[in-house]
Scaffold this active site. Structure first.
Site, PDB file in Angstrom:
ATOM      1  N   ASN A 191       0.846  -1.202   0.000  1.00 32.52           N
ATOM      2  CA  ASN A 191       0.000   0.000   0.000  1.00 32.52           C
ATOM      3  C   ASN A 191       0.876   1.244   0.000  1.00 32.52           C
ATOM      4  O   ASN A 191       1.810   1.355   0.791  1.00 32.52           O
ATOM      5  CB  ASN A 191      -0.872   0.030   1.261  1.00 32.52           C
ATOM      6  CG  ASN A 191      -1.511  -1.299   1.559  1.00 32.52           C
ATOM      7  OD1 ASN A 191      -2.230  -1.818   0.742  1.00 32.52           O
ATOM      8  ND2 ASN A 191      -1.188  -1.872   2.711  1.00 32.52           N
ATOM      9  N   HIS A 226      11.442  -5.899  -1.465  1.00 36.07           N
ATOM     10  CA  HIS A 226      10.381  -6.199  -2.427  1.00 36.07           C
ATOM     11  C   HIS A 226       9.294  -5.116  -2.369  1.00 36.07           C
ATOM     12  O   HIS A 226       8.917  -4.535  -3.386  1.00 36.07           O
ATOM     13  CB  HIS A 226       9.802  -7.581  -2.099  1.00 36.07           C
ATOM     14  CG  HIS A 226       8.687  -8.024  -2.983  1.00 36.07           C
ATOM     15  ND1 HIS A 226       8.858  -8.935  -3.985  1.00 36.07           N
ATOM     16  CD2 HIS A 226       7.377  -7.679  -3.008  1.00 36.07           C
ATOM     17  CE1 HIS A 226       7.706  -9.143  -4.602  1.00 36.07           C
ATOM     18  NE2 HIS A 226       6.782  -8.382  -4.018  1.00 36.07           N
ATOM     19  N   GLU A 227       8.817  -4.831  -1.172  1.00 32.54           N
ATOM     20  CA  GLU A 227       7.698  -3.893  -1.041  1.00 32.54           C
ATOM     21  C   GLU A 227       8.119  -2.470  -1.397  1.00 32.54           C
ATOM     22  O   GLU A 227       7.338  -1.707  -1.960  1.00 32.54           O
ATOM     23  CB  GLU A 227       7.112  -3.935   0.377  1.00 32.54           C
ATOM     24  CG  GLU A 227       6.618  -5.313   0.821  1.00 32.54           C
ATOM     25  CD  GLU A 227       5.636  -5.955  -0.148  1.00 32.54           C
ATOM     26  OE1 GLU A 227       4.919  -5.229  -0.860  1.00 32.54           O
ATOM     27  OE2 GLU A 227       5.595  -7.205  -0.208  1.00 32.54           O
TER      28      GLU A 227
HETATM   29 ZN   LIG Z   1       4.767  -7.974  -4.426  1.00 33.41          ZN
END
Ligand SMILES: [Zn+2]
Length: 1012
Positions: free
Chosen positions: A417, A448-449
């Site tokens: 988000n 990753h995020e």
């Molecule tokens: Zn992902």
């Protein structure tokens, strides 16, 4: 998003297959309007007809008006010659008789369909029929709304006539009652004249709807989670309008939408909280919205809360205002960027933060108050990675704040988000004494995020068919960034094994193209799989390493991000950007399309005649049906090294293999070739008998003639070739003869994983004689390495990986030295009352041995109840689930489903652990069948969690009886999951296991015997 367990546990046993082309399950509501046969045939016609008009959804809809319509550009590629779809299973191996039956059946279906199709659609509607007129296109067939009125839309995807500009969202959650009310004000622009607004809403009770100051009726069509307002006069193109919706709903009791959760604090009090998980299709459960990634808009969010709670959302808080009813209203700044609905997030809780400023961004890590001391590592890592990405992408992270929040109850690994990234506690929190391996997990997930803040958030795929643009990229960037930012975490081996597992899965007939058609909500869920994530990342690595110079790839993606900033894209946009910056006029699109538009990957076979080397390619397709052929070709940058220069990057040479075969000249003096240097390409290599022998000879003399990645790749490839039926198992054993000289983690862990797969299959077939021989084979080949492992603290990541794999295997085979040491460490740990430590990388082994005794199991259960550090708690849980006491196993399964003592989010892990053991795997299979409906209530059909559960439960079956059972159970599910790709995979896996066993049991008997 990153799925939990995608990056940490290696999958067990061989996976396998399905037709990705099964048609979506029909909604019961649709059946009344659209007979199945007509739907299938019309679908077929539509595939060729639809492409022309993909922008104008209104006219397309009028023309065809059915749910088969697909506007995505991936549709085009899926009808390309590469993506030829397998015929339905019933006709795929036709005998003369079945041919006749099939033909007859098709003729009947076709004629019925013609009748039904040309029967005016309006017969079925209240609107009645107009006179038949050849030039009038057939009217769409609309379903009924909940109130009986005709719903004005008949497709999964929304019409493009209206586009949202901004949402003004007020939420009023009651955490004690687990309900909420809300108001959503949507500002929209009309793109084409239309007399309806169609948007999404799921389980929302709309109490009032206002349009242009007048109250209007909202229609609902539940099967597609759509809402609509109809108007008597057209809204005109270019007009702006506002729709206001008041509604009430329950907080979700699963892990998606706006869901409630609780945890017990250190004083034993229950604390409630509410959080969101909207990707892929769940924003609609929290507020009415245009819930597709291409409907980007801005958001202004207000949340009313009790005193003593705090709220978070994507943006910084603008102000807090006391309300007359004693609550406080927190208002967040309006989002400074346009974003997709799946990236909206909010949390109501009592979490506490630690923070730091990085250039223009305030970075904070939030957790429940008592775990605040576990947040330092995450803050440090996130700060470093944010700086890295800011400069790598040459685009500053666009928001003023970035929160990373550990949520006690969270199903996925983490979710990106925008500005408010949510995590599991295990993927964000790190204890003071955590091992490097645990830090590796946390750093990987953060990397990753954070990569998603650019890939996914700033530039978003147009539709879920191209999910890999988000996930493949974020996965690739996570490894790439960590190599630079935290090289001590040594993520190279992790990425290598991820690529091996992605190939294992993509070799199945049930696999799908990276970019593939998606037409139902279950298919959207199914896109979150290893093809989108891991194959996506693997082909990006292959591309990056095949471009000249190390900056060209980076230049291309900077170009792509700048060009499409704030917009939506498809796969071709990325390849075009990379082609544009190409210095050597490579056609990146041409090369990469062969990797994204067709499923599977190639096998390259090498044959040599003096100074001439011939390469041929074919589809590496594992299938139990010998008749399945594939003519797929790939554009492969084949790399190779030889005995005179095999280690340094400069040794690497490239041969572009675009056709079925190609020839290369080499000096006759070359003794051997090793292809796929460091396994950066997504293909498997067969060297032929002579080639393998030469490589095995070289390795037996000196393992260091090849890099450790190349050695691991040989091990992986030869097992794969054995499954493919191209080499005998004796040849596999011949290669493994070099293993006692091996000391590196990657080849050893790969060999152990492969042997363990076979060991487990034999165990479950109750081949006790062979199981014993396999055990002594493993102990004799790896025994000296096992003995040389230490049990104290170890700093190096690859040594931790090596010893946890070796000792894990030794102890699971009940090797005496290993189990004694483990018991001793556990005793010291328990006796010392928490002062003595078990190194983090060995906790799993030690706890699992301890759990085998009555006393140890009870002690662990008690420790599990009081553990505050989540990573340790999970390892205790895995140990509890590895007991051989069946009553306890059943208790663990049931308790995880109930969710009080063991969190339900851990159920996929519990099931996969139970299934590994001999004692519990049949209980687990029964458990899944008995509790299927409750499982899909918790985990959506098609989701990664359900994929994991099905695979764990079925991938170790290898007999006809089990195949029949699995088939019967899943086909009885009908719309409750029978169409899932993972079901096809399960069936194909069992068939392949069965065939492999039939073919190799004799060799195993002989080979393992002669070996020792
Ligand atoms: Zn992902």
């Amino acid at each position: 998003m990153i799925e939990n367990s995608m990056f940490e546990e290696e999958p067990d046993v061989v996976d396998l297959a399905k037709d990705s082309t099964t048609f979506p399950a029909l909604d019961p509501d649709e059946v009344a309007y659209e007979p199945r046969s007509s739907r299938l045939l019309v679908r077929g016609l539509g595939e060729n007809d639809m492409d022309e008009d993909e922008e104008d959804c209104e006219s397309s809809a009028r023309l065809l008006g059915m749910s088969f319509m697909n506007r995505s550009s991936a549709h085009r590629s899926s009808s390309s010659p590469y993506a030829r779809q397998a015929p339905p299973r019933s006709c795929s191996r036709p005998s003369a008789r079945t041919m006749v039956v099939c033909v007859l059946f098709l003729v009947i279906v076709a004629s019925m369909t013609m009748v039904l199709y040309f029967l005016p659609g309006c017969t079925f509607t209240k609107a009645g029929c107009r006179k038949p007129n050849k030039t009038t296109p057939i009217q769409p067939v609309y379903p009924n709304s909940t109130n009986g009125e005709l719903f004005p839309w008949a497709e999964l995807r929304l019409p493009y006539s209206i586009h949202p500009i901004s949402y003004d969202l007020t939420l009023n959650p009651d955490l004690d009652d687990t309900t909420f009310t809300g108001q959503t004000v949507i500002n929209m622009t009309v793109l084409h004249n239309t007399n309806r607004i169609v948007l999404h809403g799921a389980n929302l009770n709309i109490t009032k709807a206002t349009f242009k100051a007048k109250e209007v009726t909202v229609l609902e069509y539940k099967p597609r989670q759509q809402l609509a307002v109809k108007f008597s006069e057209d809204l005109k193109a270019g007009q702006y309008c506002v729709l206001t919706l008041d509604y009430s709903a329950n907080l979700s009791h699963t892990y998606d939408g706006f869901y409630n959760s609780s945890y017990t604090d250190k004083d034993g009090n229950k604390r409630v909280l509410a959080a969101t998980q909207f990707e892929p299709l769940y924003a609609r459960k929290a507020f009415p919205c245009f819930d597709e990634p291409s409907f980007k808009a801005t958001f202004l969010i207000k949340i009313n809360r009790k005193q003593g709670y705090m709220t978070l959302s994507n943006m910084p808080k603008a102000k807090s205002t006391p309300l007359p009813n004693g609550l406080v209203q927190d208002e967040f700044e309006k989002t400074s960027v346009k974003m997709s609905t799946y990236l909206v997030a909010f949390i109501v809780s009592n979490f506490t933060p630690i923070s730091r400023n990085i250039s223009n961004t305030l970075v904070s890590v939030y957790s429940v108050p008592e775990k605040k001391e576990h947040t330092d590592y995450a803050l440090d890592t996130a700060s470093k990675l944010l700086e890295f990405y800011n400069s790598f992408f040459e685009i500053e992270y666009p928001l003023k704040k970035l929160d990373l929040v550990a949520i006690p109850d969270f199903l996925a690994g983490a979710m990106e988000n925008w500005g408010l990234i949510t995590f599991r506690e295990t993927t964000l929190l790190v204890g003071k004494e955590s091992s490097q391996l645990e830090k590796q997990v946390v750093a990987s997930v953060i990397a990753h995020e954070l990569a998603h803040q650019w890939f996914g958030n700033l530039v978003t795929m147009r539709w879920w068919n191209d999910l890999w643009l988000n996930e493949g990229f974020a996965t690739y960037m996570q490894y790439m960034s960590l190599q630079t930012v935290l090289p001590q975490l040594d993520t190279g081996n992790l990425f290598l094994s991820v690529r091996f597992r992605a190939m294992d899965k993509d070799a199945l007939n049930s696999s799908h193209a990276v970019s593939t058609e998606v037409n139902t909500s279950e298919q959207v869920e199914e896109m979150f799989d290893s093809v989108s994530y891991e194959k996506g990342a693997s082909i990006l690595l292959m591309l990056n390493t095949s471009l000249p110079g190390d900056q060209q790839f980076r230049k291309g993606i900077i170009e792509y991000l700048k060009q499409f900033s704030g917009a939506n894209t498809d796969t071709n946009d990325l390849w075009n950007s990379l082609t544009e910056v190409s210095t050597h006029h490579q056609n990146v699109s041409e090369m990469m399309n062969s990797w994204t538009s067709q499923k599977g990957f190639p096998l390259v076979t090498v044959s040599r005649n003096g100074d001439e080397v011939n390469f041929t390619q074919e589809h590496f397709l594992l299938t139990s049906e010998n008749a399945t052929h594939s003519s797929s070709l790939w554009n492969i940058p084949v790399t190779y090294v030889n005995d005179s220069c095999s280690l340094a990057p400069e040794c690497r040479q490239v041969f572009n293999l675009k056709t079925k075969s190609g020839t290369l000249k080499i000096p006759e003096s070359v003794k051997w070739l090793k292809l796929n240097y460091r396994n950066t390409g997504f293909y498997i290599v067969h060297y032929g008998n002579e080639g393998w022998t030469a490589l095995i000879d070289a390795l037996s003399k000196n393992v260091s003639v090849l890099t450790h990645e190349d050695r691991a790749s040989l091990v992986h490839n030869i097992f794969a070739l054995s499954r493919f039926g191209r080499v005998s198992f004796q040849q596999v054993l011949n290669l493994l003869n070099y293993i006692p000289g091996e000391t590196e983690s990657a080849p050893v862990t790969e060999a152990l994983l492969q042997l363990n797969r076979i060991y487990r299959l034999l165990d479950k077939r109750q081949e006790s004689g062979l199981v014993a021989r396999m055990k002594s084979y493993i102990l004799s080949h790896f025994g000296s390495l096992m003995k040389s492992q230490t049990w104290g603290e170890e700093k190096s990541v690859s040594k931790q990986e090596l010893r946890s794999a070796l000792l894990g295997m030794a102890c699971s085979l009940k090797e005496e030295n290993c189990t004694q040491q483990a018991k001793l460490l556990f005793k010291q740990y328990v006796d010392s009352n928490g002062t003595s430590r078990i190194p983090g990388d060995l906790q799993h082994v030690v706890f699992s041995v301890a759990a085998q005794s009555d006393e140890g199991w009870t002690t662990l259960l008690n420790m599990h109840a009081h553990a505050t550090y989540d990573a340790e708690k999970r390892k205790m849980l895995q140990a509890l689930a590895s007991t051989e006491d069946t009553r306890r196993l059943v208790w663990v399964l049931k308790t995880s489903l109930k969710g009080d003592i063991i969190q339900t989010q851990e159920l996929p892990l519990v099931i996969s652990t139970v299934c590994n053991g001999f004692a519990g795997y049949l209980f687990a299979w029964d458990f899944i069948q008995e509790n299927w409906d409750r499982l899909i209530e918790k985990f959506p059909v098609g989701s990664f969690a359900i994929q994991t559960i099905i695979k764990s439960a079925t991938s170790q079956f290898s007999t006809q009886a089990h195949l029949n059972q699995v088939q019967a159970f899943f086909s009885s599910l009908k719309e409750r999951g029978s169409q899932m790709r993972s079901v096809q995979e399960a069936l194909e896996t069992i068939r392949l296991n069965q065939r492999w066993m039939e073919e190799n049991l004799p060799t195993l008997r002989k080979g393992l015997y002669h070996g020792h």
